[in-house]
Enzyme design. Structure first.
Site, PDB file in Angstrom:
ATOM      1  N   ASP A   1      -4.321  10.198  -6.024  1.00  0.00           N
ATOM      2  CA  ASP A   1      -3.629   8.993  -6.507  1.00  0.00           C
ATOM      3  C   ASP A   1      -4.629   8.005  -7.097  1.00  0.00           C
ATOM      4  O   ASP A   1      -4.583   6.801  -6.806  1.00  0.00           O
ATOM      5  CB  ASP A   1      -2.835   8.351  -5.370  1.00  0.00           C
TER       6      ASP A   1
ATOM      7  N   LYS B   1      -2.818  -3.302   6.712  1.00  0.00           N
ATOM      8  CA  LYS B   1      -1.691  -2.579   6.135  1.00  0.00           C
ATOM      9  C   LYS B   1      -0.758  -2.140   7.263  1.00  0.00           C
ATOM     10  O   LYS B   1      -1.144  -1.405   8.160  1.00  0.00           O
ATOM     11  CB  LYS B   1      -2.170  -1.356   5.351  1.00  0.00           C
TER      12      LYS B   1
ATOM     13  N   PHE C   1       2.040   3.028   2.371  1.00  0.00           N
ATOM     14  CA  PHE C   1       3.121   3.174   3.341  1.00  0.00           C
ATOM     15  C   PHE C   1       3.621   1.844   3.896  1.00  0.00           C
ATOM     16  O   PHE C   1       4.389   1.830   4.856  1.00  0.00           O
ATOM     17  CB  PHE C   1       2.687   4.080   4.504  1.00  0.00           C
ATOM     18  N   GLY C   2       3.193   0.728   3.300  1.00  0.00           N
ATOM     19  CA  GLY C   2       3.699  -0.527   3.824  1.00  0.00           C
ATOM     20  C   GLY C   2       3.050  -1.731   3.168  1.00  0.00           C
ATOM     21  O   GLY C   2       2.305  -1.617   2.190  1.00  0.00           O
TER      22      GLY C   2
ATOM     23  N   GLY D   1       0.829  -1.202   0.000  1.00  0.00           N
ATOM     24  CA  GLY D   1       0.000   0.000   0.000  1.00  0.00           C
ATOM     25  C   GLY D   1       0.853   1.236   0.000  1.00  0.00           C
ATOM     26  O   GLY D   1       2.054   1.190  -0.277  1.00  0.00           O
TER      27      GLY D   1
END
Length: 763
Positions: free
Chosen positions: A593, A486, A469-470, A467
Site C-alpha cells: 500500500d 491509532k 483500521f481506525g 489509518g
C-alpha cells in the site's frame, strides 16, 4: 450375512458416537517437578461459581502451593516438566494470550511471562518439555520451547497430542500424522481413520472410528479390547475411558486403575509421567493416582471446572454447566450414549421358528432399518452442514481485503484454509512467533486508561486522520513523548463470530504489530507499543509533526516541498525505507500500500513509510511470487498483480512509481480530466515522458527547475516510467531505484538544510 449386517450397523453407530471435536482444551494440568508432582486445576469460587481460580497442590502430599498470577480470565491450562501455562480467555477482539511460570525445586514460582499473543488457540497440549497449540480456524500448528522444530510441516492437523520429542494429530480425513525426532513414533504411525490420538513420553495411541485402540512406539502392557472415547498416556503407562465413562489402565509394573475406582465414571482424564487424574462425572471432583504408589488414589480437589466455557457446543452442553460460565456453557462429550458399558457389539437376536420369536425378529429388523435410515439421514445432514461451513469460509475468505493465498484456497483439503488469521500474511507461525517475541519486552504495552486520558477519551480535538483500521489521534504522554495513537473502529460481535470489518481491523492491527516489531530503520515509522484491552485494539507510534506527503502535494498552499530538491529528497527517503523492507529484512516484507498518504514527514523533513496494515512477508527463496488476491489502493495498485494475482516486491515498485509521477506532476493518482472524467496519472504522464516532453507536465505549483535540476528531474521521470512498466520483470529493484535517486539528487547540488538518510538499520 446377519453378522456382517450387525457389524455394519455397529460401526455406523460408532461413527456418530466418535466424531472429531472442534476444541481440545483442558482445565487440568499435571507438572512433574524435581521432587514431586504438582496438580493444577481451574476451581470455581465458593461464593460465585462463575468465577474460577487456578489452584495447585503437590501430589500425593496435598500441599497447597501459595502463589500469585495475573488477574486475568483463564480458559484453559497445561503444564510439563517444571512449568505451568495459562491460556487467557479470548476477548471480543478474538485475540488470546498464553503465559507461563516455572516451579523451582522448592515449589516456589517464577514471574508470570507471556509467550504468545495472537489469534485464538482452539487446542493446547504440552509434553514433558514442549508445548503446541492449534490456531483458530487455520489448523496451523504453533509450538513453544521447541528450538529448531518446523511447525509449518504440521499444518492442517487437529486433535494434537504432544509427547516427549514428537507431536501427533489427525488430518482432515482422520489419518494420523506425526512429526518430531522420535523415529519410532513418526515412522510407525498406523493407517486408518481415527477419532483422536493421544501421546505419552515415548509412545502414542489412537482410537479408531469403531472405538478400538491401537498403540505404537515403546508399548508396554496389553492393549484393552472394547470401545473407548478418550485416552490418557504417561511414561510407559496408559489409561482409556470407555464410552460409558469408566476407565481401564495398563502399563509397566502391572499398572492398573485402583479397584475403588473401577465403577467410577469420568468426564475427562489426563496424564503426565506416572500420574493420572480424572474429573468424576457425578460431582466434578478431581481424583488422581499413580506415581510410585500404583493402586492408590486420592481426591485432590472437591470440585473443579469440568471443562472450558464455550458459546457453541456441537453435541450439546454438559447438563448444569451454565452455573460455571459467565457467558456460555461447557460442552459435553459426543460419546455420552447408551451403548453397552462393556463397549461390545450388541448381541444378535437368536433364530427361532416360534411366532413370538418371529415377531421379535421382525421388531428387531424394524429397529435396525430405522437405525440405518436415521444414521444415514444424520450422516447426510452432517455432510451438508460441513460442506456449507466449508463454502462459507471459502467464500467469505475472512481475509483483509480478500487477500488470502489463492493456491491454498484451491487445495483446501490438502493444505488447509487460507484464513491466515482471516487473512494475515501467509506464514501464521512466523507472525505468531513475532507477536510472542515482541510482547516479551521489545514493545511497550500501554494501559488503555493512559491512552484515553492522553487523548481526552479519544476526543475529536485530538483526532488528526485515519489509518488502515481506525482513527488516528495526536497526544502527549506523561513522559513527554509526542505520539500518534491509532485506535481500531469498534464493531459488535459474538465470541468466535466477528464481522468482516472486525476481522479486517484485527488483521491490520496484527499485521502492523508483526512487521513493525521486527524492523528498525530511519525511513520507517517507529512503533512504540500497543494496547489490547477487551475489544480495544490500539497502536502507539512516534508522532511525525509535518504530516503526510499527500497533504503537502495536494492540500497545503505553503510547503517546503515546493522545491525540487526537497521532493527528490523525500522520494529518496521513501525509497530507502522500502528498499530496507525488500532487501535487509528476512524474510522480506511487501508493503502492498505504497502511496503518498502513507509517507510521513518528521520535524526535520525526513520521510518515513507508514501503515503496514496490508503488508505481507515475501516469498521463500525458492518461490518467485505469492499467489494472492489483489489488495491495495486504486490508482497505485500494480495491474499485473491485479490481473495475475501474483504478488512480488515489484508490485511495491509499481506503486512507488505512481507516487514518483505524483511528485513530478502534482496530480493525484486518480484525478479528474479536463472533461471531468477520472484519469490515471500513469496514463497522463507516460506519453509525455516517452516523447521527452516531461517539462510540459511538471507541477506548475513549483518554480521551473534550474539547469542543474532539470537534468535530475527528467532522469527521475524516466525512472518513474520504468517503475510502472506493465510487466514486473521490466521494473527496477528498490536498490536500483535508490542508486538512481542518489545520483539525481547529487546532480541538483548540495542540500544544506537536509540530513542524508542511510540504508542501514539503526542500532
Amino acid at each position: 450375512m446377519a453378522l456382517q449386517h450387525s457389524s455394519f450397523i455397529f460401526l455406523l453407530v460408532l461413527f456418530f458416537v466418535h466424531p472429531i471435536l472442534s476444541f481440545s482444551l483442558s482445565t487440568l494440568s499435571i507438572t512433574e517437578n524435581v521432587n514431586n508432582t504438582i496438580i493444577c486445576a481451574l476451581v470455581p469460587s465458593v461464593t460465585n461459581t462463575q468465577v474460577s481460580f487456578l489452584n495447585c497442590t503437590t501430589f500425593p502430599t496435598s500441599t497447597e502451593l501459595p502463589y500469585t498470577y495475573p488477574n486475568i480470565s483463564v480458559s484453559a491450562i497445561t503444564g510439563g516438566d517444571g512449568f505451568q501455562c495459562l491460556l487467557r480467555s479470548p476477548t471480543a477482539s478474538l485475540v488470546t494470550t498464553l503465559g507461563c511460570f516455572r516451579f523451582s525445586s522448592n515449589n516456589s514460582t517464577s514471574a508470570y511471562k507471556r509467550i504468545y499473543r495472537g489469534p485464538m488457540l482452539e487446542e493446547l497440549d504440552a509434553g514433558n518439555s514442549h508445548m503446541c497449540g492449534r490456531v483458530n480456524r487455520t489448523n496451523s500448528l504453533q509450538c513453544w520451547q521447541w528450538p529448531g522444530f518446523n511447525t509449518s510441516i504440521g499444518r492442517n492437523i487437529s486433535r494434537i497430542a504432544v509427547g516427549g520429542e514428537f507431536v501427533c494429530g489427525l488430518s482432515e480425513f482422520g489419518g494420523v500424522e506425526c512429526f518430531g525426532n522420535d523415529t519410532a513414533i513418526v515412522t510407525g504411525k498406523p493407517t486408518g481413520n481415527f477419532s483422536l490420538v493421544s501421546a505419552g513420553f515415548n509412545h502414542a495411541c489412537g482410537i479408531y472410528l469403531n472405538g478400538s485402540i491401537t498403540c505404537w512406539g515403546v508399548r508396554v502392557g496389553n492393549i484393552p479390547v472394547g470401545t473407548f472415547a478418550s485416552l490418557a498416556l504417561g511414561n510407559n503407562r496408559s489409561c482409556a475411558v470407555r464410552t460409558n465413562g469408566t476407565v481401564t489402565c495398563w502399563g509397566d509394573n502391572d499398572f492398573r486403575l485402583p479397584e475403588s475406582m473401577a465403577d467410577t465414571q469420568f468426564l475427562s482424564f489426563i496424564a503426565k509421567g506416572k500420574t493420572f487424574c480424572g474429573i468424576v462425572t457425578s460431582n466434578y471432583s478431581l481424583f488422581c493416582f499413580g506415581r510410585d504408589m500404583v493402586g492408590s488414589n486420592s481426591m485432590v480437589f472437591e470440585r473443579v471446572l469440568p471443562g472450558p466455557c464455550r458459546m457453541n457446543c456441537p453435541h450439546g452442553p454438559l447438563p448444569g454447566s451454565s452455573i460455571f460460565c459467565n457467558n456460555g456453557v461447557i460442552c459435553r462429550r459426543s460419546c455420552e450414549t447408551t451403548l453397552t458399558p462393556s463397549g461390545s457389539p450388541p448381541a444378535l437376536p437368536p433364530s427361532s421358528s416360534s411366532g413370538g420369536d418371529n415377531n421379535k425378529g421382525r421388531n428387531n429388523n424394524a429397529r435396525i432399518a430405522f437405525l440405518v435410515v436415521g444414521s444415514v439421514g444424520t450422516f447426510a445432514l452432517v455432510m451438508v452442514l460441513c460442506f456449507s461451513f466449508f463454502k462459507f469460509c471459502k467464500g467469505r475468505g475472512c481475509r483483509i481485503h480478500d487477500s488470502g493465498r489463492l493456491d491454498e484456497v484451491a487445495t483446501a483439503p490438502q493444505n488447509g484454509s487460507s484464513l491466515r488469521l482471516q487473512g494475515i500474511p501467509p506464514r501464521p507461525t512466523t507472525l505468531e512467533k513475532r507477536l510472542s517475541h515482541m510482547v516479551s519486552g521489545q514493545l511497550e504495552e500501554f494501559p488503555l486508561q493512559v491512552l484515553a486520558q492522553a487523548t481526552k477519551n479519544f476526543s475529536q480535538e485530538h483526532k488528526i486522520g485515519y489509518g488502515s483500521f481506525g482513527s488516528v489521534y495526536q497526544a502527549k504522554l506523561d513522559d513527554g513523548r509526542e505520539v500518534a495513537i491509532k485506535r481500531a473502529e469498534l464493531t459488535s460481535s459474538l465470541y468466535g463470530v466477528g464481522t468482516k470489518r472486525q476481522d479486517d481491523n484485527e488483521n491490520a492491527f496484527l499485521s502492523e504489530l508483526a512487521h513493525l516489531s521486527r524492523v528498525n530503520h530511519k525511513n520507517l515509522v517507529r512503533l512504540y507499543g500497543f494496547c489490547e484491552d477487551g475489544s480495544e485494539l490500539v497502536l502507539v507510534y512516534e508522532f511525525l509533526s509535518n504530516g503526510t506527503l499527500h497533504n503537502h502535494l495536494h492540500k497545503l498552499k505553503d510547503s517546503p516541498l515546493k522545491l525540487w530538491t526537497m521532493r527528490l529528497k523525500v522520494a529518496l527517503d521513501a525509497a530507502r525505507g522500502i528498499e530496507y523492507l525488500h532487501t535487509y529484512v528476512v524474510p522480506p516484507v511487501i508493503h502492498r500500500d505504497i502511496k503518498s498518504s502513507n509517507i510521513l514527514l518528521d520535524s526535520k523533513w525526513t520521510a518515513k513509510v507508514s501503515d503496514f496494515g496490508l503488508s505481507l512477508m515475501g516469498p521463500e527463496d525458492d518461490e518467485s511470487h505469492l499467489s494472492m488476491r489483489a489488495a491495495g489502493t486504486v490508482g497505485y495498485m500494480d495491474p499485473e498483480y491485479y490481473r495475475l494475482q501474483q504478488l512480488t516486491t515489484k508490485s511495491d515498485v509499481y506503486s512507488y512509481g505512481v507516487m514518483l509521477l505524483e511528485l513530478l506532476s502534482g496530480f493525484k493518482a486518480i484525478h479528474p480530466h479536463e472533461n471531468g472524467a477520472p484519469r490515471n496519472v500513469v496514463d497522463f504522464m507516460l506519453p509525455h515522458i516517452i516523447a521527452d516532453e516531461l517539462h510540459h507536465v511538471l507541477d506548475p505549483k513549483l518554480p521551473p527547475p534550474t539547469p542543474d535540476e532539470i537534468e535530475a528531474v527528467v532522469y527521475v521521470g524516466y525512472l518513474a516510467a520504468d517503475c510502472v512498466s506493465p510487466e514486473g520483470k521490466d521494473r527496477p529493484s528498490m536498490t536500483e531505484i535508490v542508486s538512481s535517486l542518489e545520483k539525481a539528487l547529487a546532480a541538483c547540488g548540495p542540500q544544506p538544510f537536509l540530513s542524508r538518510s542511510s540504508t542501514e538499520s539503526l542500532a
